[in-house]
Design an enzyme around this catalytic site. Structure first.
Site, PDB file in Angstrom:
ATOM      1  N   HIS A   9       0.801  -1.222   0.000  1.00 19.18           N
ATOM      2  CA  HIS A   9       0.000   0.000   0.000  1.00 19.18           C
ATOM      3  C   HIS A   9       0.840   1.281   0.000  1.00 19.18           C
ATOM      4  CE1 HIS A   9       0.700  -1.465   4.076  1.00 19.18           C
ATOM      5  NE2 HIS A   9       0.795  -0.192   4.433  1.00 19.18           N
ATOM      6  N   CYS A  65       8.023  -0.925  -1.013  1.00 16.62           N
ATOM      7  CA  CYS A  65       7.249  -0.836   0.222  1.00 16.62           C
ATOM      8  C   CYS A  65       7.716   0.410   0.957  1.00 16.62           C
ATOM      9  CB  CYS A  65       7.361  -2.110   1.064  1.00 16.62           C
ATOM     10  SG  CYS A  65       8.918  -2.380   1.927  1.00 16.62           S
ATOM     11  N   GLY A  66       7.181   0.660   2.127  1.00 18.17           N
ATOM     12  CA  GLY A  66       7.486   1.901   2.844  1.00 18.17           C
ATOM     13  C   GLY A  66       8.964   2.126   3.075  1.00 18.17           C
ATOM     14  N   HIS A  98      28.484  -4.216  -9.184  1.00 16.70           N
ATOM     15  CA  HIS A  98      29.288  -5.046  -8.279  1.00 16.70           C
ATOM     16  C   HIS A  98      28.553  -6.266  -7.743  1.00 16.70           C
ATOM     17  CE1 HIS A  98      32.188  -1.503  -7.170  1.00 16.70           C
ATOM     18  NE2 HIS A  98      32.047  -1.675  -8.477  1.00 16.70           N
ATOM     19  N   ARG A 136      33.093 -12.952  -6.032  1.00 20.79           N
ATOM     20  CA  ARG A 136      32.471 -12.647  -4.730  1.00 20.79           C
ATOM     21  C   ARG A 136      31.024 -13.126  -4.689  1.00 20.79           C
ATOM     22  NH1 ARG A 136      35.236  -6.717  -4.958  1.00 20.79           N
ATOM     23  NH2 ARG A 136      37.310  -7.426  -4.355  1.00 20.79           N
TER      24      ARG A 136
END
Length: 143
Positions: A9, A65-66, A98, A136
């Site tokens: 939302h 999202c928030g 990266h 990595r």
């Protein structure tokens, strides 16, 4: 190119702006996000995005999202997903260069909408550098 997008939302307005931006560029969008501002649970909208990227139905994912944290944590539970929580274009570029991020997590409450659109553009136009970074990434365990 196909992009999967999901939001809770807090990210509905951002999602709509990003979807329009991507469609104007000729990019196919799979919308897994809510279309309302009514409170929902972000995992319900993030898991389908991560699954689409995981099975190569979409090249990349965008989740909103928030704070970006919950969505990011959820996406990263999936095999071969490298979701990056980003709040500016520089972090986005590094996440692609990266870390070979394949999902961009946007914190709607901590970025401006135009900034989020610019971050999406950087995410989609920045290539993974490979080399020492590939080594990595190979050390990130797969669950």
């Amino acid at each position: 190119m196909t992009i999967a997008i999901g939001n809770d939302h807090a990210g509905t307005d951002y999602k709509n702006a990003i979807v329009n931006h991507l469609k104007n560029k000729g990019i196919t969008v799979i919308n897994h996000g809510t279309d309302t501002n009514d409170s929902v649970d972000y995992p319900d909208f993030v898991h389908p995005v991560a699954k689409d990227v995981e099975i190569n139905k979409a090249e990349f994912g965008i989740i909103i999202c928030g704070s970006g944290n919950g969505a990011n944590m959820t996406a990263n539970k999936h095999r071969d997903i490298r979701s990056a929580l980003c709040w500016n274009k520089e972090i986005v570029a590094l996440a692609r260069q990266h870390n070979n991020a394949n999902i961009l997590s946007i914190p709607a409450r901590y970025t401006a909408q135009q900034q989020a659109i610019e971050m999406v553009d950087v995410f989609l136009s920045t290539a993974f550098e490979g080399g020492r970074h590939a080594n990595r990434i190979s050390k990130i365990p797969v669950c």
